[in-house]
Design an enzyme around this catalytic site. Structure first.
Site, short mmCIF file in Angstrom:
data_model
loop_
_atom_site.label_atom_id
_atom_site.label_comp_id
_atom_site.label_asym_id
_atom_site.label_seq_id
_atom_site.Cartn_x
_atom_site.Cartn_y
_atom_site.Cartn_z
N LYS A 55 37.45 9.95 -27.84
CA LYS A 55 37.15 9.19 -27.90
C LYS A 55 37.86 7.74 -28.32
O LYS A 55 37.77 6.10 -28.29
CB LYS A 55 35.83 9.05 -29.58
N GLN B 56 33.65 13.85 -37.70
CA GLN B 56 33.64 14.47 -35.77
C GLN B 56 32.55 15.75 -36.97
O GLN B 56 33.19 16.66 -37.99
CB GLN B 56 34.98 15.30 -35.40
N ASP C 79 26.75 6.70 -35.67
CA ASP C 79 26.96 8.66 -35.44
C ASP C 79 25.04 8.13 -35.54
O ASP C 79 24.32 8.59 -34.97
CB ASP C 79 26.90 9.13 -36.23
#
Ligand SMILES: NC(=O)c1ccc[n+]([C@@H]2O[C@H](COP(=O)([O-])OP(=O)(O)OC[C@H]3O[C@@H](n4cnc5c(N)ncnc54)[C@H](OP(=O)(O)O)[C@@H]3O)[C@@H](O)[C@H]2O)c1
Length: 296
Positions: A53, A97, A120
């Site tokens: 990422k 994460q 997200d």
């Protein structure tokens, strides 16, 4: 049967190229999109995801910051970092994460992310916006990526019967909402571990999205001839012939299924590459919205 192997790598690359221009425009306007990636602990798969990422941001000229915290980090310390990032003008997207270590309450952490920076799409405000079809919200990247693949290949969803296997907050549920939205107009059935006779249900589907986490579960007898199959699964299976001793397979038995469907995503190289591309797109969107709000 004419059979398309959907090239997620190629579509993701084109998608990222499209974002470059927008990033350059925002940078010229004084705001470079910035993503903060927070990793707690040393889970090897998470480390790989986080590294890719951060690398993807750099390739597109975006700002990114990685926070690698020790596994002993407390909930309070993690929340304090998130609040600091909420207030940081250089950061427009915040990602923690998953999965964090067991002592961390992931839901409580997500509640602390400013919904305007929740790239997200896990914050309840963004979940509500998805259900309400309010496009100012953020939708989880993997199902968004699946929709982009369908679009890129001109696969019609309106009036089609889609079966989504899996009801997680990260894939199954948002996928179902996107497919049933007034934009996509599919008729959607969501299957899960208590669903009876899944093969028979899937045989009624024009589009199957498999997001289960069970290696190669979907076989040829699940497929109506000509159906479209999107395989979200990422599973490691032992393979001593490989240098690492394992290989990655999806939730669909690709070789068994591929000749029965009209289009299918391979694993790897299908849905996976789209997830990062859409994360970047969500961060650019967050930056654009924050810039617009700052101008009143
Ligand atoms: N490509 C990407 O970028 C990406 C992103 C995210 C996830 N993934 C992969 O996608 C897969 C799913 O991830 P997830 O996070 O959604 O997993 P998850 O949270 O574990 O959810 C799995 C879902 O599958 C259902 N299920 C389990 N066994 C089943 C069975 N035998 N028949 C029908 N349904 C069954 C579960 O049902 P219940 O609700 O009844 O338990 C659950 O709803 C994993 O392989 C993951 O690694 C890939």
């Amino acid at each position: 049967m004419s059979n398309i192997i959907i090239d997620g790598k190629e579509i993701a690359m084109r998608f990222r190229e499209g974002l470059k221009e927008e990033i350059a425009e925002l940078t010229a306007a004084g705001m470079t999109p910035g993503l903060a990636v927070v990793l707690v602990g040393e889970d090897p798969a998470s480390q790989v995801y986080v590294a890719s990422k951060v690398k993807a941001c750099a390739e597109l000229g975006m700002f990114s910051q990685k926070f690698a915290l020790p596994k002993e980090t407390t909930q309070e310390e993690l929340v304090a970092l998130i609040q600091q990032l909420n207030a940081d003008d250089k950061i427009h997207g915040i990602l923690v994460q998953s999965p964090p270590p067991k002592h961390i309450d992931e839901e409580a952490v997500i509640l602390n992310i400013d919904p305007r920076k929740d790239v997200d799409g896990f914050h309840p405000i963004n979940v509500a916006k998805l259900v309400l079809e309010d496009e100012s919200g953020f939708v989880p990247c993997t199902p968004l990526g699946c929709m982009e693949l369908l679009k890129a290949y001109g696969i019609e969803t309106a009036g089609k019967h889609a079966v989504v296997i899996g009801r997680s907050l990260i894939v199954g549920k948002p996928m179902a909402h996107l497919l049933m939205s007034k934009k996509a107009n599919a008729t959607v059935t969501v299957a899960h571990s208590r669903t009876k006779d899944l093969p028979a249900l899937c045989r009624r589907a024009d589009i199957i999205v498999a997001a289960v986490g069970r290696p190669e579960m979907v076989k040829a007898d699940y497929i109506k001839p000509g159906a479209v199959v999107l395989d979200v699964g990422i599973n490691r299976i032992t393979d001593e012939t490989r240098p690492r001793g394992y290989r990655i397979v999806g939730d669909v038995d690709f070789n068994d299924v591929k000749d029965h469907c009209s289009a299918i995503t391979p694993v790897p190289g299908g849905v996976g590459p789209m997830t990062i591309a859409l994360l970047l797109a969500n961060t650019v969107k967050a930056c654009r919205q924050i810039l617009a709000a700052s101008k009143g």
